[in-house]
Design an enzyme around this catalytic site. Structure first.
Site, PDB file in Angstrom:
ATOM      1  N   ASP A  64       1.046  -0.935  -0.078  1.00 21.00           N
ATOM      2  CA  ASP A  64      -0.603  -0.349  -0.267  1.00 21.00           C
ATOM      3  C   ASP A  64       0.817   1.036  -0.130  1.00 21.00           C
ATOM      4  O   ASP A  64       0.511   2.542   0.034  1.00 21.00           O
ATOM      5  CB  ASP A  64      -1.052   0.120   1.072  1.00 21.00           C
ATOM      6  CG  ASP A  64      -1.769  -1.277   1.088  1.00 21.00           C
ATOM      7  OD1 ASP A  64      -2.284  -1.690   0.068  1.00 21.00           O
ATOM      8  OD2 ASP A  64      -2.464  -1.658   1.951  1.00 21.00           O
ATOM      9  N   THR A  89     -12.579  -9.411  -7.202  1.00 21.64           N
ATOM     10  CA  THR A  89     -11.754  -8.442  -6.444  1.00 21.64           C
ATOM     11  C   THR A  89     -11.385  -7.051  -7.397  1.00 21.64           C
ATOM     12  O   THR A  89     -12.312  -7.121  -8.691  1.00 21.64           O
ATOM     13  CB  THR A  89     -10.561  -9.091  -6.881  1.00 21.64           C
ATOM     14  OG1 THR A  89      -9.350  -8.579  -6.965  1.00 21.64           O
ATOM     15  CG2 THR A  89     -10.572  -9.272  -8.884  1.00 21.64           C
ATOM     16  N   LEU A  96      -6.533  -4.589 -10.579  1.00 23.95           N
ATOM     17  CA  LEU A  96      -6.733  -4.258 -11.466  1.00 23.95           C
ATOM     18  C   LEU A  96      -5.886  -5.356 -11.685  1.00 23.95           C
ATOM     19  O   LEU A  96      -5.361  -6.063 -13.075  1.00 23.95           O
ATOM     20  CB  LEU A  96      -6.113  -2.964 -12.166  1.00 23.95           C
ATOM     21  CG  LEU A  96      -7.285  -1.752 -12.283  1.00 23.95           C
ATOM     22  CD1 LEU A  96      -6.612  -0.577 -13.092  1.00 23.95           C
ATOM     23  CD2 LEU A  96      -8.135  -2.118 -12.794  1.00 23.95           C
ATOM     24  N   ARG A 156      -4.964  -8.175 -10.144  1.00 21.41           N
ATOM     25  CA  ARG A 156      -5.753  -9.861 -10.002  1.00 21.41           C
ATOM     26  C   ARG A 156      -6.852  -9.901 -11.496  1.00 21.41           C
ATOM     27  O   ARG A 156      -6.996 -10.869 -11.548  1.00 21.41           O
ATOM     28  CB  ARG A 156      -6.664  -9.643  -8.392  1.00 21.41           C
ATOM     29  CG  ARG A 156      -5.586  -9.637  -7.376  1.00 21.41           C
ATOM     30  CD  ARG A 156      -5.879  -9.458  -6.004  1.00 21.41           C
ATOM     31  NE  ARG A 156      -5.555  -9.726  -5.465  1.00 21.41           N
ATOM     32  CZ  ARG A 156      -4.993  -9.596  -3.461  1.00 21.41           C
ATOM     33  NH1 ARG A 156      -5.890  -8.082  -3.044  1.00 21.41           N
ATOM     34  NH2 ARG A 156      -4.366  -9.539  -2.891  1.00 21.41           N
ATOM     35  N   ARG A 191     -14.337  -4.131  -2.589  1.00 18.01           N
ATOM     36  CA  ARG A 191     -13.703  -3.774  -1.928  1.00 18.01           C
ATOM     37  C   ARG A 191     -13.452  -3.886  -0.105  1.00 18.01           C
ATOM     38  O   ARG A 191     -14.900  -4.729   0.141  1.00 18.01           O
ATOM     39  CB  ARG A 191     -13.723  -2.116  -2.397  1.00 18.01           C
ATOM     40  CG  ARG A 191     -12.636  -2.169  -2.229  1.00 18.01           C
ATOM     41  CD  ARG A 191     -12.391  -0.061  -2.912  1.00 18.01           C
ATOM     42  NE  ARG A 191     -11.424  -0.234  -2.474  1.00 18.01           N
ATOM     43  CZ  ARG A 191     -11.290   1.146  -0.917  1.00 18.01           C
ATOM     44  NH1 ARG A 191     -12.102   2.403  -1.440  1.00 18.01           N
ATOM     45  NH2 ARG A 191     -10.555   1.323   0.030  1.00 18.01           N
ATOM     46  N   GLY A 192     -12.934  -3.300   0.756  1.00 13.39           N
ATOM     47  CA  GLY A 192     -13.371  -3.347   2.124  1.00 13.39           C
ATOM     48  C   GLY A 192     -12.010  -4.208   2.643  1.00 13.39           C
ATOM     49  O   GLY A 192     -11.034  -4.470   2.315  1.00 13.39           O
ATOM     50  N   THR A 245     -14.739  -7.622   5.620  1.00 13.62           N
ATOM     51  CA  THR A 245     -15.972  -7.756   5.257  1.00 13.62           C
ATOM     52  C   THR A 245     -16.289  -8.187   3.577  1.00 13.62           C
ATOM     53  O   THR A 245     -17.136  -8.892   3.144  1.00 13.62           O
ATOM     54  CB  THR A 245     -15.581  -5.892   4.607  1.00 13.62           C
ATOM     55  OG1 THR A 245     -15.365  -5.253   6.257  1.00 13.62           O
ATOM     56  CG2 THR A 245     -17.119  -5.433   3.558  1.00 13.62           C
ATOM     57  N   ARG A 246     -14.892  -8.540   3.056  1.00 14.58           N
ATOM     58  CA  ARG A 246     -14.319  -9.335   1.487  1.00 14.58           C
ATOM     59  C   ARG A 246     -15.299 -10.501   2.210  1.00 14.58           C
ATOM     60  O   ARG A 246     -15.832 -11.405   1.129  1.00 14.58           O
ATOM     61  CB  ARG A 246     -13.209  -9.348   0.618  1.00 14.58           C
ATOM     62  CG  ARG A 246     -12.986  -7.767   0.697  1.00 14.58           C
ATOM     63  CD  ARG A 246     -11.524  -7.961  -0.170  1.00 14.58           C
ATOM     64  NE  ARG A 246     -10.897  -6.236   0.365  1.00 14.58           N
ATOM     65  CZ  ARG A 246      -9.767  -6.262  -0.524  1.00 14.58           C
ATOM     66  NH1 ARG A 246      -9.398  -6.785  -1.206  1.00 14.58           N
ATOM     67  NH2 ARG A 246      -9.174  -5.641  -0.486  1.00 14.58           N
TER      68      ARG A 246
HETATM   69  N1  PBG Z   1      -4.521  -3.397   0.034  1.00 13.63           N
HETATM   70  C1  PBG Z   1      -4.957  -4.349   1.270  1.00 13.63           C
HETATM   71  C2  PBG Z   1      -3.905  -4.865   1.882  1.00 13.63           C
HETATM   72  N2  PBG Z   1      -2.918  -4.678   1.707  1.00 13.63           N
HETATM   73  C3  PBG Z   1      -2.129  -5.277   2.396  1.00 13.63           C
HETATM   74  C4  PBG Z   1      -2.779  -6.925   2.272  1.00 13.63           C
HETATM   75  C5  PBG Z   1      -2.764  -8.134   2.844  1.00 13.63           C
HETATM   76  C6  PBG Z   1      -1.058  -8.280   3.160  1.00 13.63           C
HETATM   77  C7  PBG Z   1       0.193  -7.551   2.990  1.00 13.63           C
HETATM   78  O1  PBG Z   1      -0.288  -7.912   1.378  1.00 13.63           O
HETATM   79  O2  PBG Z   1       0.853  -7.589   3.424  1.00 13.63           O
HETATM   80  C8  PBG Z   1      -4.272  -6.324   1.667  1.00 13.63           C
HETATM   81  C9  PBG Z   1      -4.931  -7.767   1.657  1.00 13.63           C
HETATM   82  C10 PBG Z   1      -5.615  -8.260   0.241  1.00 13.63           C
HETATM   83  O3  PBG Z   1      -4.776  -7.681  -0.573  1.00 13.63           O
HETATM   84  O4  PBG Z   1      -6.237  -9.408   0.105  1.00 13.63           O
END
Ligand code: PBG
Length: 304
Positions: free
Chosen positions: A84, A127, A130, A132, A149-150, A154-155
């Protein structure tokens, strides 16, 4: 003078809190006597839940409020999922520690089906990523891709409510939340690539706080830093953030680094692949090299 307390800015999702608690526990072990506390807060990325991240725009949607807290002296560090974190940090901030990486694979999650290949024709897969979506399209052009999302909970709730036949999540997130049993199969390299930096936890802090940085550096994992640096350099050279269809996976072996990258188009399922190896540990150069190979194949068009 060494600080006696470190305050960790964190988002409030279960995954973010787990990661922040994990860092707090590691810091207490590394520095006995140090007080470590959490400062939970909400970010724009958490509040806007009705749109795919790619359309909200702006890099670092999950970081801004945490960075403001550090600038205003309400927190000393922030804990993030590295995937992120934009390839380019806000000026004045650094990543003094990147923790050892967990399982970077994505997870195929379904109540009725064991793996992607056994989904019936036209099945509904949720999902909003993009990256995925593009890989799902490439492997299974017949599927119906739906936004989702969420937070992880939630997902899973929407999957269990019957909104989807399957969803794709990160294995690392499920494992951290004690939900590894929900992983029906792994979507892993070389057939499937994770997001750059996936499954690594990053600590962000202000560049002008040397005493804080010194305490945090104790948690850094050099091998993870090397591999994710290659992945993030590739993403950066492609102009990437966490909202573009880019996948990357770098391995560190006896012979050095090996990086695979892909750029995809979520609508057509077209995927461009490139890979390269670096005998030494030239992570940045390797990332740029794979990005250039992707751009030479026309990646610029797919990235818009
Ligand atoms: N975008 C949300 C997010 N950011 C990091 C993770 C998973 C943990 C990680 O990659 O360290 C997730 C959830 C997902 O994609 O299922």
């Amino acid at each position: 003078m060494n600080p006696s307390t470190l305050r960790i800015a964190t988002r409030k999702s279960a995954l973010a809190l787990w990661q922040a608690e994990h860092v707090a526990a590691l810091l207490r072990v590394a520095h006995p006597g140090l007080l470590v506390e959490l400062v939970p807060m909400s970010t724009r990325g958490d509040e806007i839940l009705d749109k795919p991240l790619a359309t909200i725009g702006g890099k670092g949607l999950f970081l801004k409020e945490l960075e403001v807290a550090m600038l205003e002296g309400r927190a000393d560090l922030a804990v993030h999922s590295l995937k992120d974190v934009p390839a380019e940090l806000e000026p004045g901030f650094v990543l003094p520690a990147i923790l050892p990486r967990a399982d970077a694979a994505d997870a195929f999650v379904s109540n009725d089906h064991a793996e992607l290949a056994s989904l019936p024709q036209g099945a509904r897969v949720g999902t909003s990523s993009l990256r995925r979506q593009a890989q799902l399209r490439a492997l299974r052009p017949d599927l119906r891709l739906l936004d989702l999302r969420g937070n992880v909970g939630t997902r899973l709730g929407k999957l269990d409510a019957g909104d989807y036949d399957a969803i794709v999540l990160a294995c690392a997130g499920l494992e951290r939340l004690g939900l590894a049993a929900r992983i029906r199969s792994r979507l892993a390299a070389p057939d499937w690539l994770p997001a750059p930096g996936q499954a690594a936890i990053a600590i962000e802090a202000r560049a002008d706080q040397p005493a804080v940085l010194a305490l945090l550096a104790a948690l850094d994992d050099a091998d993870t830093r090397l591999t994710v640096t290659a992945e993030r350099a590739m993403n950066h050279a492609l102009g990437g953030s966490c909202t573009v269809p880019v996948g990357a996976w770098c391995m560190l072996g006896e012979h050095g680094l090996h990086l695979r990258g892909l750029v995809g188009d979520a609508n057509s399922g077209r995927l461009l692949h490139a890979e390269a190896a670096s005998p030494g540990e030239q992570a940045e150069a390797l990332g740029r090299q794979v990005a250039e190979a992707l751009l030479a194949q026309g990646a610029g068009e797919l990235l818009g």
